[in-house]
Structures are given as C-alpha cells and as structure tokens.
Enzyme design. Structure first.
Site, PDB file in Angstrom:
ATOM      1  N   LEU A  15       1.661   5.381 -11.019  1.00 38.70           N
ATOM      2  CA  LEU A  15       0.277   5.353 -11.519  1.00 38.70           C
ATOM      3  C   LEU A  15      -0.741   4.984 -10.444  1.00 38.70           C
ATOM      4  CD1 LEU A  15       2.022   3.553 -14.071  1.00 38.70           C
ATOM      5  CD2 LEU A  15       0.005   4.509 -15.149  1.00 38.70           C
ATOM      6  N   THR A  48      -3.938  13.412 -14.754  1.00 37.83           N
ATOM      7  CA  THR A  48      -5.125  13.457 -15.609  1.00 37.83           C
ATOM      8  C   THR A  48      -5.407  14.882 -16.086  1.00 37.83           C
ATOM      9  OG1 THR A  48      -7.539  13.285 -15.469  1.00 37.83           O
ATOM     10  CG2 THR A  48      -6.402  13.561 -13.401  1.00 37.83           C
ATOM     11  N   ASP A  49      -6.119  14.981 -17.211  1.00 35.30           N
ATOM     12  CA  ASP A  49      -6.533  16.309 -17.686  1.00 35.30           C
ATOM     13  C   ASP A  49      -7.631  16.901 -16.795  1.00 35.30           C
ATOM     14  OD1 ASP A  49      -8.626  14.639 -18.436  1.00 35.30           O
ATOM     15  OD2 ASP A  49      -8.726  15.318 -20.515  1.00 35.30           O
ATOM     16  N   GLU A  50      -8.218  16.076 -15.908  1.00 37.29           N
ATOM     17  CA  GLU A  50      -9.341  16.557 -15.097  1.00 37.29           C
ATOM     18  C   GLU A  50      -8.904  17.624 -14.079  1.00 37.29           C
ATOM     19  OE1 GLU A  50     -12.108  13.493 -13.896  1.00 37.29           O
ATOM     20  OE2 GLU A  50     -11.474  12.196 -15.543  1.00 37.29           O
ATOM     21  N   TYR A  93     -25.741   9.663 -17.902  1.00 35.76           N
ATOM     22  CA  TYR A  93     -25.953  10.744 -16.934  1.00 35.76           C
ATOM     23  C   TYR A  93     -26.465  11.997 -17.637  1.00 35.76           C
ATOM     24  CZ  TYR A  93     -22.782   7.953 -13.919  1.00 35.76           C
ATOM     25  OH  TYR A  93     -22.177   6.961 -13.182  1.00 35.76           O
ATOM     26  N   LYS A 150      -5.961  14.514  -7.372  1.00 35.51           N
ATOM     27  CA  LYS A 150      -4.884  14.419  -8.364  1.00 35.51           C
ATOM     28  C   LYS A 150      -4.167  15.771  -8.499  1.00 35.51           C
ATOM     29  CE  LYS A 150      -3.866  11.363 -10.655  1.00 35.51           C
ATOM     30  NZ  LYS A 150      -2.953  10.196 -10.432  1.00 35.51           N
ATOM     31  N   ASP A 155       0.850  -1.195   0.000  1.00 31.05           N
ATOM     32  CA  ASP A 155       0.000   0.000   0.000  1.00 31.05           C
ATOM     33  C   ASP A 155       0.888   1.248   0.000  1.00 31.05           C
ATOM     34  OD1 ASP A 155      -1.869   1.942   0.477  1.00 31.05           O
ATOM     35  OD2 ASP A 155      -2.719   1.016   2.274  1.00 31.05           O
ATOM     36  N   GLY A 186     -22.021  17.847 -10.007  1.00 26.09           N
ATOM     37  CA  GLY A 186     -20.826  18.616 -10.416  1.00 26.09           C
ATOM     38  C   GLY A 186     -20.177  18.094 -11.686  1.00 26.09           C
ATOM     39  N   HIS A 187     -20.951  17.432 -12.533  1.00 22.70           N
ATOM     40  CA  HIS A 187     -20.433  16.765 -13.740  1.00 22.70           C
ATOM     41  C   HIS A 187     -19.689  17.733 -14.673  1.00 22.70           C
ATOM     42  CE1 HIS A 187     -21.716  13.584 -16.977  1.00 22.70           C
ATOM     43  NE2 HIS A 187     -20.407  13.782 -16.951  1.00 22.70           N
ATOM     44  N   ARG A 190     -24.540  13.103 -12.736  1.00 18.49           N
ATOM     45  CA  ARG A 190     -23.489  13.082 -11.710  1.00 18.49           C
ATOM     46  C   ARG A 190     -23.406  14.466 -11.078  1.00 18.49           C
ATOM     47  NH1 ARG A 190     -17.684  11.722 -14.154  1.00 18.49           N
ATOM     48  NH2 ARG A 190     -18.227   9.568 -13.709  1.00 18.49           N
ATOM     49  N   TYR A 192     -12.067  13.501  -6.921  1.00 21.02           N
ATOM     50  CA  TYR A 192     -10.982  12.797  -7.630  1.00 21.02           C
ATOM     51  C   TYR A 192      -9.986  13.786  -8.206  1.00 21.02           C
ATOM     52  CZ  TYR A 192      -8.614  10.616 -11.633  1.00 21.02           C
ATOM     53  OH  TYR A 192      -7.665  10.206 -12.547  1.00 21.02           O
ATOM     54  N   SER A 193     -10.492  14.763  -8.987  1.00 19.23           N
ATOM     55  CA  SER A 193      -9.543  15.672  -9.654  1.00 19.23           C
ATOM     56  C   SER A 193      -8.846  16.573  -8.644  1.00 19.23           C
ATOM     57  CB  SER A 193     -10.221  16.488 -10.757  1.00 19.23           C
ATOM     58  OG  SER A 193     -11.347  17.170 -10.295  1.00 19.23           O
TER      59      SER A 193
HETATM   60  P1  NAD Z   1      -7.078   1.830 -12.080  1.00 16.91           P
HETATM   61  O1  NAD Z   1      -8.077   2.201 -11.028  1.00 16.91           O
HETATM   62  O2  NAD Z   1      -7.473   0.893 -13.165  1.00 16.91           O
HETATM   63  O3  NAD Z   1      -5.780   1.199 -11.387  1.00 16.91           O
HETATM   64  C1  NAD Z   1      -5.205   1.746 -10.240  1.00 16.91           C
HETATM   65  C2  NAD Z   1      -4.229   0.725  -9.680  1.00 16.91           C
HETATM   66  O4  NAD Z   1      -3.666   1.289  -8.488  1.00 16.91           O
HETATM   67  C3  NAD Z   1      -4.898  -0.599  -9.289  1.00 16.91           C
HETATM   68  O5  NAD Z   1      -4.124  -1.690  -9.733  1.00 16.91           O
HETATM   69  C4  NAD Z   1      -4.910  -0.553  -7.776  1.00 16.91           C
HETATM   70  O6  NAD Z   1      -4.829  -1.844  -7.172  1.00 16.91           O
HETATM   71  C5  NAD Z   1      -3.688   0.300  -7.466  1.00 16.91           C
HETATM   72  N1  NAD Z   1      -3.807   0.981  -6.174  1.00 16.91           N
HETATM   73  C6  NAD Z   1      -4.855   1.711  -5.715  1.00 16.91           C
HETATM   74  N2  NAD Z   1      -4.617   2.144  -4.468  1.00 16.91           N
HETATM   75  C7  NAD Z   1      -3.366   1.701  -4.146  1.00 16.91           C
HETATM   76  C8  NAD Z   1      -2.543   1.849  -2.998  1.00 16.91           C
HETATM   77  N3  NAD Z   1      -2.981   2.519  -1.927  1.00 16.91           N
HETATM   78  N4  NAD Z   1      -1.306   1.309  -3.022  1.00 16.91           N
HETATM   79  C9  NAD Z   1      -0.862   0.612  -4.111  1.00 16.91           C
HETATM   80  N5  NAD Z   1      -1.612   0.428  -5.198  1.00 16.91           N
HETATM   81  C10 NAD Z   1      -2.844   0.968  -5.239  1.00 16.91           C
HETATM   82  O7  NAD Z   1      -6.568   3.222 -12.651  1.00 16.91           O
HETATM   83  P2  NAD Z   1      -6.117   3.613 -14.129  1.00 16.91           P
HETATM   84  O8  NAD Z   1      -7.311   4.024 -14.890  1.00 16.91           O
HETATM   85  O9  NAD Z   1      -5.212   2.563 -14.664  1.00 16.91           O
HETATM   86  O10 NAD Z   1      -5.266   4.932 -13.819  1.00 16.91           O
HETATM   87  C11 NAD Z   1      -3.880   4.861 -13.526  1.00 16.91           C
HETATM   88  C12 NAD Z   1      -3.344   6.253 -13.302  1.00 16.91           C
HETATM   89  O11 NAD Z   1      -3.560   7.037 -14.472  1.00 16.91           O
HETATM   90  C13 NAD Z   1      -4.039   7.000 -12.162  1.00 16.91           C
HETATM   91  O12 NAD Z   1      -3.058   7.754 -11.477  1.00 16.91           O
HETATM   92  C14 NAD Z   1      -5.033   7.909 -12.861  1.00 16.91           C
HETATM   93  O13 NAD Z   1      -5.280   9.058 -12.101  1.00 16.91           O
HETATM   94  C15 NAD Z   1      -4.288   8.210 -14.144  1.00 16.91           C
HETATM   95  N6  NAD Z   1      -5.130   8.514 -15.310  1.00 16.91           N
HETATM   96  C16 NAD Z   1      -6.154   7.684 -15.674  1.00 16.91           C
HETATM   97  C17 NAD Z   1      -6.903   7.972 -16.804  1.00 16.91           C
HETATM   98  C18 NAD Z   1      -8.012   7.057 -17.267  1.00 16.91           C
HETATM   99  O14 NAD Z   1      -8.723   7.402 -18.214  1.00 16.91           O
HETATM  100  N7  NAD Z   1      -8.209   5.899 -16.683  1.00 16.91           N
HETATM  101  C19 NAD Z   1      -6.611   9.121 -17.558  1.00 16.91           C
HETATM  102  C20 NAD Z   1      -5.549   9.950 -17.152  1.00 16.91           C
HETATM  103  C21 NAD Z   1      -4.810   9.626 -16.030  1.00 16.91           C
HETATM  104  P1  TYD Z   2     -16.026   7.889 -16.736  1.00 19.03           P
HETATM  105  O1  TYD Z   2     -15.711   6.715 -17.616  1.00 19.03           O
HETATM  106  O2  TYD Z   2     -16.447   7.638 -15.325  1.00 19.03           O
HETATM  107  O3  TYD Z   2     -14.747   8.850 -16.792  1.00 19.03           O
HETATM  108  P2  TYD Z   2     -14.581  10.376 -16.250  1.00 19.03           P
HETATM  109  O4  TYD Z   2     -15.719  10.713 -15.366  1.00 19.03           O
HETATM  110  O5  TYD Z   2     -13.304  10.314 -15.495  1.00 19.03           O
HETATM  111  O6  TYD Z   2     -14.514  11.225 -17.474  1.00 19.03           O
HETATM  112  O7  TYD Z   2     -17.178   8.742 -17.438  1.00 19.03           O
HETATM  113  C1  TYD Z   2     -17.021   9.217 -18.762  1.00 19.03           C
HETATM  114  C2  TYD Z   2     -18.234  10.066 -19.081  1.00 19.03           C
HETATM  115  O8  TYD Z   2     -19.402   9.226 -19.113  1.00 19.03           O
HETATM  116  C3  TYD Z   2     -18.535  11.110 -18.019  1.00 19.03           C
HETATM  117  O9  TYD Z   2     -19.036  12.281 -18.660  1.00 19.03           O
HETATM  118  C4  TYD Z   2     -19.615  10.494 -17.165  1.00 19.03           C
HETATM  119  C5  TYD Z   2     -20.375   9.633 -18.154  1.00 19.03           C
HETATM  120  N1  TYD Z   2     -20.975   8.401 -17.609  1.00 19.03           N
HETATM  121  C6  TYD Z   2     -22.326   8.113 -17.866  1.00 19.03           C
HETATM  122  O10 TYD Z   2     -23.048   8.870 -18.526  1.00 19.03           O
HETATM  123  N2  TYD Z   2     -22.835   6.941 -17.369  1.00 19.03           N
HETATM  124  C7  TYD Z   2     -22.079   6.078 -16.621  1.00 19.03           C
HETATM  125  O11 TYD Z   2     -22.608   5.027 -16.165  1.00 19.03           O
HETATM  126  C8  TYD Z   2     -20.712   6.391 -16.381  1.00 19.03           C
HETATM  127  C9  TYD Z   2     -19.838   5.477 -15.560  1.00 19.03           C
HETATM  128  C10 TYD Z   2     -20.197   7.570 -16.903  1.00 19.03           C
END
Ligand code: NAD
Ligand code: TYD
Length: 351
Positions: free
Chosen positions: A82, A130-132, A212, A159, A60, A288-289, A286, A155-156
C-alpha cells in the site's frame, strides 16, 4: 508461522489493514514497513504496539539495498503493498516524488520478491491500486476490470505505471500477483488534506471549505474498513493474476457531499442549521480535474461475495465522531508533531 509484509501500514488505509490482519490472523507474523512520511504515523496503530505477531520496520521502499536486505532477512511469504504518495494535488506540484515512491519503490519490492520466491506457488504479491488509473468518466458508465487505462494526473500515471509493472512481472517472470483498484476511501486516520477530513477539520474550526470549480465533479465513496475487508478477501480467496475493482456504489458530487457533511456537523456541534454551509467557498479548479469516477463492483461480489457493509450516512457520522473525539491527532498531524516525535525517538530497524 507465515510472514506477511504490509507496506504503508502507518497510513490511512494501511493502518486499518494492519489492524484487521494482526487481530484476525494470529498465526501470521505481520511486518509493517513504513517510512513515516507526513501521511503516516504510528499513533494510527497504537493499539497494535506490543502484539506478539506485529513488528514495525521504518524504511523507504525507494531504498533498493534496504529492501533487498529486509527480504533476505525475513523471507516474507506474502506482500500487501500500500505504501505510496497518494494525494493528487501534491502530485501536480511534485511528480518526481510520485515516480520515485510509486513506480521505483514498487519495482524494488517486485525485484526483491522475484529474487526470493523460487517456489512461486506459495507466495503472493498483492498490489493495492486506485480506480483513478482508468481516467475520467462522463455522466454515464462505470469502470470495469477490463476498462483501458487512461490516467490523467501525475498521481494516477504513477499508479498506472506501477500496476503495469506488477502485471509485467507476472507475465514475464511468473510472479504470483493480484491487483485491486478501489474508489475514494473515507474514515478514521485519513490525513486532513483529502476532501472529507479537510472539510471536517475546517468546519470544526469555522474555516472556509474550498470547493474546486463548480463542485460538480463526482466521486464514489467507500468506508475504509470495508476496503480493508475486501483486501482480506482478495488476499485469501482472490485468483492469482486477476484484477478486482472495489467500490461503494455510492456516487456524490463534491458539493452535495460537502453540504451533507455541513448538516451532519451542525447537528453534532449544536450549531443552528445552515451555519457550516456558509463556510463553502468556490475556488480555482484543480488542473486536469477528473470529472467522474464510478466503479462496477460486480466481479468482487459475484466471485468473492464482498459488498460494502455501511450506508454512507452511517459511515460519515462515524467518521465525524472519530475526528471530533481525536482532536489531539488532528492537531498533531497538521502541525507535524508526530513526525518530530518519531524523528527524536525512533531508530531505523536494523535489518
Ligand atoms: P496515505 O498517504 O494515507 O498513506 C501512505 C503510507 O505510505 C504512509 O504511511 C506513508 O508513510 C507510507 N509511505 C509513503 N512513501 C513511502 C516510502 N517511500 N516508503 C515506505 N513507506 C512510504 O495513503 P492511503 O490513502 O492510505 O493509500 C494507501 C494505498 O491505497 C495507496 O497505494 C493508494 O494509491 C491506494 N488507494 C487509496 C485510495 C484512497 O482513497 N485513499 C483509494 C484507492 C487506492
Ligand atoms: P480528494 O479527496 O483529493 O481525492 P481524489 O482527488 O483522489 O478524488 O478529492 C476528492 C474530490 O474533491 C476531488 O474531485 C477534488 C475535490 N476537492 C475539492 O473540491 N476541494 C478540496 O479542498 C479537495 C482536497 C478536493
């Protein structure tokens, strides 16, 4: 042999990054540190097990003592970070979990690196973000590396906070860092709570597709392997202290994306055209979407030569094929089967 720590390597994006680095850099020893939360599982990397340059460590990042022991034992040359809690909807229900992992977990890693890395020029702490963090756009404009931070979800916010700490450690202690901020990823191994894999799973099982609000929110989508390629380039060629935005130049409203997915899956599942669209249900928005995310990815193209390689329709088709071919994976992640298996069979690695 260089030792590289990749955190969160059992998750969606991390598993693709680990595979790329283990396969391409056989002169690196790759350590994958992951806590195997609901979002991470070693099935994502089963083809890596047994590779001589790959080691998995369960742990962890929030556990300060453990992180310091791990760094003291292995003297990592670099970190690609990551590990995170990554889903906006979960952050709305449990912001504290996001602060613990995303902010304090990152701080633990930064502190351990700062303590170990005396000669900083040989090292790199690469933080994946993330871009968020930039907030929400209207119909016009793009996020640039210079755009002010304006995070709007828990979340954002978590980050953004971790990004600020990474830059503060560079400024204050001279830690060698680089950050990249990427748009929405899609592809194999993504936990089916995010929009695309959730809809693939629900279409497959003829369940409702929750949209949503009005479905007019816009996201920029990038195939996950293209993100892993960008991470490779930034780790090896990126300028220390810099930020790189990564995006797909690929904006879709949620409703148009889901309709496209319905069409693709009707064809693949041999269902009459229009069958899956009938599953669409508009649900409460959601809170604050964020309205629109869009990345200006000129800097990474001009400075490092990176561009997305896949067209969206091709990436989406590959993604659907993967989920349809990996039914056991989908069933196991949604029922917690992998977690139960690892709890029964895995020992935490002795550091
Ligand atoms: P994910 O949720 O699929 O994976 C996260 C991983 O982190 C998992 O394997 C989980 O077990 C591990 N983890 C969580 N808490 C932990 C802890 N306390 N200690 C050790 N490991 C832990 O996430 P993802 O979508 O692969 O995103 C990876 C990274 O990229 C994140 O930092 C996220 O913010 C960033 N990111 C994601 C996206 C996206 O679209 N998914 C876009 C831009 C940036
Ligand atoms: P998501 O995959 O959760 O990524 P993020 O919120 O990080 O962009 O959601 C992508 C978009 O889809 C976001 O605008 C929220 C919307 N969404 C739905 O409309 N229905 C759903 O069930 C989910 C999970 C997301």
């Amino acid at each position: 042999m260089k030792k590289l720590l990749i955190t969160g390597g059992a998750g969606f994006i991390g598993s693709h990054v680990v595979r790329l680095f283990v396969s391409q850099y056989t002169d690196y020893q790759i350590f994958n540190l992951d806590f195997l939360t609901y979002a991470g599982n070693l099935e994502n990397l089963k083809d890596m097990a047994g590779k001589p340059n790959y080691t998995f460590v369960k742990g962890d990042i929030y556990d300060e003592t453990f992180i310091h022991q791990l760094f003291t034992k292995h003297h990592f040359d670099g970190v690609i970070h990551l590990a995170a809690e990554s889903h906006v909807d979960r952050s709305i229900h449990d912001p504290l979990a996001f602060a613990k992992t995303n902010i304090l977990g990152t701080l633990n890693l930064l502190n351990a690196a700062k303590k170990q890395w005396k000669n900083t020029s040989d090292h790199l702490f690469y933080h994946i973000s993330t871009d968020e963090v930039y907030g929400s756009l209207g119909q016009e404009g793009f996020f640039l590396e210079t755009t002010s931070y304006d995070p709007k979800s828990p979340y954002s916010a978590s980050k953004a906070s971790s990004d600020h700490f990474v830059r503060a450690y560079a400024n204050t202690y001279g830690l060698p860092v680089v950050i990249s901020n990427c748009s929405n990823n899609y592809g194999p191994n993504q936990f089916p709570e995010k929009l695309i894999p959730l809809c693939i799973n629900n279409i497959k099982n003829s369940k409702p597709l929750p949209i949503y609000g009005k479905g007019e929110n816009i996201r920029d989508w990038l195939y996950v392997v293209d993100h892993a390629r960008a991470i490779d380039m930034i780790y090896h060629k990126g300028k220390h202290g810099e930020t790189y935005n990564i995006g797909g130049w690929n904006e879709w409203t949620n409703i148009d994306l889901v309709k496209l997915l319905c069409n693709v899956m009707d064809k693949k599942l041999d269902r009459p055209a229009g069958t899956s669209e009938k599953l669409i249900e508009y649900v409460t928005d959601r809170p604050g979407h964020d309205m629109r995310y869009a990345i200006d990815a000129h800097k990474i193209k001009n400075e490092l030569g990176w561009e997305p390689s896949l067209q969206f329709e091709e990436g989406l088709s590959k993604t659907v094929d993967w989920y349809l071919a990996n039914e056991a994976w989908l069933n196991n992640v949604t029922t917690g089967q992998y977690q139960r298996y690892y709890e029964a069979h895995y020992q935490t690695t002795d550091v």
